[in-house]
Design a protein around this motif. Structure first.
Motif, PDB file in Angstrom:
ATOM      1  N   ALA A   7       0.852  -1.193   0.000  1.00  0.00           N
ATOM      2  CA  ALA A   7       0.000   0.000   0.000  1.00  0.00           C
ATOM      3  C   ALA A   7       0.886   1.242   0.000  1.00  0.00           C
ATOM      4  N   MET A   8       0.690   2.110  -0.993  1.00  0.00           N
ATOM      5  CA  MET A   8       1.479   3.325  -1.142  1.00  0.00           C
ATOM      6  C   MET A   8       0.676   4.529  -0.682  1.00  0.00           C
ATOM      7  N   GLY A   9       1.351   5.447   0.041  1.00  0.00           N
ATOM      8  CA  GLY A   9       0.605   6.553   0.620  1.00  0.00           C
ATOM      9  C   GLY A   9       1.289   7.897   0.546  1.00  0.00           C
ATOM     10  N   GLU A  10       0.530   8.905   0.928  1.00  0.00           N
ATOM     11  CA  GLU A  10       0.969  10.302   0.968  1.00  0.00           C
ATOM     12  C   GLU A  10       0.803  10.818   2.393  1.00  0.00           C
ATOM     13  N   LEU A  11       1.832  11.482   2.893  1.00  0.00           N
ATOM     14  CA  LEU A  11       1.782  12.138   4.195  1.00  0.00           C
ATOM     15  C   LEU A  11       1.697  13.644   3.973  1.00  0.00           C
ATOM     16  N   GLN A  12       0.837  14.304   4.742  1.00  0.00           N
ATOM     17  CA  GLN A  12       0.601  15.722   4.476  1.00  0.00           C
ATOM     18  C   GLN A  12       0.235  16.447   5.759  1.00  0.00           C
ATOM     19  N   ARG A  13       0.818  17.618   5.929  1.00  0.00           N
ATOM     20  CA  ARG A  13       0.403  18.475   7.042  1.00  0.00           C
ATOM     21  C   ARG A  13      -0.803  19.293   6.603  1.00  0.00           C
ATOM     22  N   PRO A  14      -1.815  19.401   7.420  1.00  0.00           N
ATOM     23  CA  PRO A  14      -3.005  20.185   7.037  1.00  0.00           C
ATOM     24  C   PRO A  14      -2.621  21.605   6.644  1.00  0.00           C
ATOM     25  N   VAL A  26       5.286   3.508   2.313  1.00  0.00           N
ATOM     26  CA  VAL A  26       4.894   2.234   1.722  1.00  0.00           C
ATOM     27  C   VAL A  26       4.701   1.225   2.849  1.00  0.00           C
ATOM     28  N   TYR A  27       3.550   0.544   2.845  1.00  0.00           N
ATOM     29  CA  TYR A  27       3.247  -0.506   3.804  1.00  0.00           C
ATOM     30  C   TYR A  27       3.170  -1.856   3.097  1.00  0.00           C
ATOM     31  N   LYS A  28       3.405  -2.927   3.861  1.00  0.00           N
ATOM     32  CA  LYS A  28       3.359  -4.278   3.316  1.00  0.00           C
ATOM     33  C   LYS A  28       2.608  -5.194   4.279  1.00  0.00           C
ATOM     34  N   THR A  29       1.761  -6.060   3.724  1.00  0.00           N
ATOM     35  CA  THR A  29       1.127  -7.120   4.497  1.00  0.00           C
ATOM     36  C   THR A  29       1.471  -8.451   3.862  1.00  0.00           C
ATOM     37  N   THR A  30       1.675  -9.460   4.669  1.00  0.00           N
ATOM     38  CA  THR A  30       1.925 -10.815   4.179  1.00  0.00           C
ATOM     39  C   THR A  30       0.856 -11.785   4.648  1.00  0.00           C
ATOM     40  N   ASN A  31      -0.203 -11.249   5.263  1.00  0.00           N
ATOM     41  CA  ASN A  31      -1.279 -12.107   5.765  1.00  0.00           C
ATOM     42  C   ASN A  31      -2.654 -11.602   5.329  1.00  0.00           C
ATOM     43  N   GLY A  32      -2.714 -11.067   4.108  1.00  0.00           N
ATOM     44  CA  GLY A  32      -4.006 -10.648   3.552  1.00  0.00           C
ATOM     45  C   GLY A  32      -4.618  -9.458   4.228  1.00  0.00           C
ATOM     46  N   GLY A  33      -3.792  -8.606   4.872  1.00  0.00           N
ATOM     47  CA  GLY A  33      -4.297  -7.383   5.467  1.00  0.00           C
ATOM     48  C   GLY A  33      -4.587  -7.459   6.943  1.00  0.00           C
ATOM     49  N   ASP A  34      -4.345  -8.611   7.581  1.00  0.00           N
ATOM     50  CA  ASP A  34      -4.579  -8.693   9.034  1.00  0.00           C
ATOM     51  C   ASP A  34      -3.620  -7.796   9.811  1.00  0.00           C
ATOM     52  N   SER A  35      -2.432  -7.568   9.249  1.00  0.00           N
ATOM     53  CA  SER A  35      -1.491  -6.629   9.864  1.00  0.00           C
ATOM     54  C   SER A  35      -0.589  -6.067   8.772  1.00  0.00           C
ATOM     55  N   TRP A  36      -0.085  -4.841   9.024  1.00  0.00           N
ATOM     56  CA  TRP A  36       0.758  -4.155   8.061  1.00  0.00           C
ATOM     57  C   TRP A  36       2.056  -3.704   8.738  1.00  0.00           C
ATOM     58  N   THR A  37       3.130  -3.631   7.918  1.00  0.00           N
ATOM     59  CA  THR A  37       4.420  -3.141   8.381  1.00  0.00           C
ATOM     60  C   THR A  37       4.888  -2.032   7.452  1.00  0.00           C
ATOM     61  N   ARG A  38       5.348  -0.937   8.035  1.00  0.00           N
ATOM     62  CA  ARG A  38       5.864   0.160   7.215  1.00  0.00           C
ATOM     63  C   ARG A  38       7.275  -0.207   6.744  1.00  0.00           C
ATOM     64  N   ILE A  39       7.490  -0.294   5.426  1.00  0.00           N
ATOM     65  CA  ILE A  39       8.789  -0.713   4.888  1.00  0.00           C
ATOM     66  C   ILE A  39       9.546   0.440   4.234  1.00  0.00           C
ATOM     67  N   TRP A  40       8.897   1.579   4.034  1.00  0.00           N
ATOM     68  CA  TRP A  40       9.598   2.780   3.555  1.00  0.00           C
ATOM     69  C   TRP A  40       8.866   4.000   4.073  1.00  0.00           C
ATOM     70  N   LEU A  53       5.599  11.917  -2.041  1.00  0.00           N
ATOM     71  CA  LEU A  53       4.569  10.920  -1.845  1.00  0.00           C
ATOM     72  C   LEU A  53       4.863   9.685  -2.706  1.00  0.00           C
ATOM     73  N   ALA A  54       4.226   8.565  -2.392  1.00  0.00           N
ATOM     74  CA  ALA A  54       4.323   7.344  -3.193  1.00  0.00           C
ATOM     75  C   ALA A  54       2.922   6.940  -3.627  1.00  0.00           C
TER      76      ALA A  54
END
Length: 416
Positions: free
Chosen positions: A349-356, A369-383, A391-392
């Motif tokens: 999952a690729m995302g954008e971080l933004q200050r209001p 960038v986040y990664k899951t290896t169990n179909g979305g039950d948990s995610w790990t930030r890898i970048w 942004l990504a």
């Protein structure tokens, strides 16, 4: 709904005479489209009360307009609105033998059939509030077995056809003090027979037949209106059923079409509302269909940092964002998902971080960038590209070595 007046019946017969004259000169075989850029209304029969004004067909009280051609089974798609009191009449399968009539009087639709000057109702009237002066996407489908009406993506009328489908003209009439306005008009005929299949050419083994490429001039676009909402971002389709399409919207969530984009409905069961002036916005930014299983969909929200997963083709959704980090005073938007080619359990999952308040020209924008290896039950930030990095949004996976990942970054949506 009040019965039609004698003046209305006379106008139907008059319109039938005009349309039948037109049909004799010009049968219609393909789609008919008009964006009303030409004030001369080429391809239309109409009274002086129907004219083009600034790209809009305006039908004033007592006026009618009819596109040239003969239509049997068809879909009529347009943007329309009305003002004033009275009725708008949509006439179709119009010939000297009679006409089908769809009447709307500001509060309900009624389907009717006129034969030899006598009008009978087809089915019961269907209440529907179409606010005066508001533009809506309007679709009338006329088939051999059913007649259906959609307004703003909502089906408001579906009546089985009682009489045999016949070809004829079609048109609109404004009755009473009502004014009808139309833009982006399309008629799509159905049931056109394809040319007979030709026997296959004998091709020597090992030689592939050449496939001619269509010329750009032969390709055309048809405006279908699309789903209601505000800001659309992603459009995707079901790999096993190409009639099923998905569109995301930053205010109204996920929309699904099961008829190749002609009509749409919202499908947000399980997705939480958030933000918006009314407090009920459904800010879905991104959507991806799992290439291994098209019933699995991934959706990401705009600015609230949520991830949702559907395992029934978008009918219902479940939050799947355990492990996603929400930093104080930082808005997180998920801009894209990529599924590992080896299976459905690994997803990025690729995302954008933004200050209001710092979202102009990329100021205050970072990526993640986040990664899951169990179909979305948990995610790990890898970048994590901290603000003010980039942004990504997109990731590509090397098909020869899926452990090699490529991520594109950018500054807001304007920089490389």
């Amino acid at each position: 709904m009040r019965p039609p007046s004698r003046l209305f019946l006379i106008s139907i017969l008059s319109l039938a005479a005009v349309v039948c004259t037109s049909i004799a000169a010009s049968g219609q075989e393909g789609p008919f489209e008009d964006s009303f850029d030409n004030p001369e209304l080429l391809g239309w029969q109409h009274t002086p009360q129907a004219y083009v004004d600034n790209g809009v067909l305006r039908v004033e009280p007592g006026g009618f307009a009819s596109p040239e051609g003969e239509w049997g089974s068809f879909e009529m798609i347009m943007q329309a609105r009305y003002t004033g009191l009275g009725d708008v009449a949509f006439l179709f399968n119009l010939s000297e033998a009679g006409a089908s009539i769809l009447l709307y009087n500001g509060s309900r639709f009624q389907l009717q059939r006129e034969t030899a000057g006598e009008v009978t109702n087809s089915g019961e009237p269907m209440p529907f509030e179409w606010p005066e002066g508001e533009w809506f996407n309007f679709i009338l489908f006329v088939g051999p077995d059913t007649q259906e009406v959609f307004v703003g993506g909502e089906q408001v009328l579906s009546i089985p056809r009682e009489e045999e489908l016949s070809t004829g003209g079609m048109g609109f009439e404004a009755i009473g003090d009502l004014v009808l306005e139309i833009e982006q008009f399309t008629l799509i005929p159905h049931g056109i027979e394809a040319p007979p299949a030709q026997p296959p050419l004998e091709t020597p083994v090992g030689d592939a037949p050449e496939q001619p490429s269509p010329s750009p001039a032969s390709l055309t676009w048809i405006r279908l209106g699309g789903p209601p909402g505000g800001l659309g971002y992603d459009i995707r389709y079901n790999f096993n059923n190409h009639d099923t399409w998905y569109v995301t919207d930053a205010n109204a969530g996920v929309h699904i079409s099961t008829d190749d984009g002609l009509t749409w409905h919202q499908s947000n069961t399980g997705i939480h509302t958030t933000g918006g002036a009314s407090g009920d916005a459904i800010p879905i930014f991104s959507l991806t269909v799992d290439p291994h299983n098209p019933n699995i969909l991934w959706a990401g929200t705009d600015m609230s940092g949520r991830i949702y997963k559907s395992e029934d083709g978008g009918t219902t959704w479940a939050a799947k964002d355990q492990g996603v980090i929400h930093e104080r005073d930082i808005l997180l938007s998920f801009r894209g998902f990529t599924v590992d080619p080896r299976g459905s359990q690994t997803v990025y999952a690729m995302g954008e971080l933004q200050r209001p308040g710092n979202n102009v020209w990329g100021l205050g924008v970072g990526g993640v960038v986040y990664k899951t290896t169990n179909g979305g039950d948990s995610w790990t930030r890898i970048w994590h590209g901290a603000i003010p990095a980039s942004l990504a949004r997109y990731m590509w996976i090397n098909p020869d070595n899926p452990d090699i990942l490529y991520v594109s970054t950018g500054i807001f949506d304007r920089g490389a």
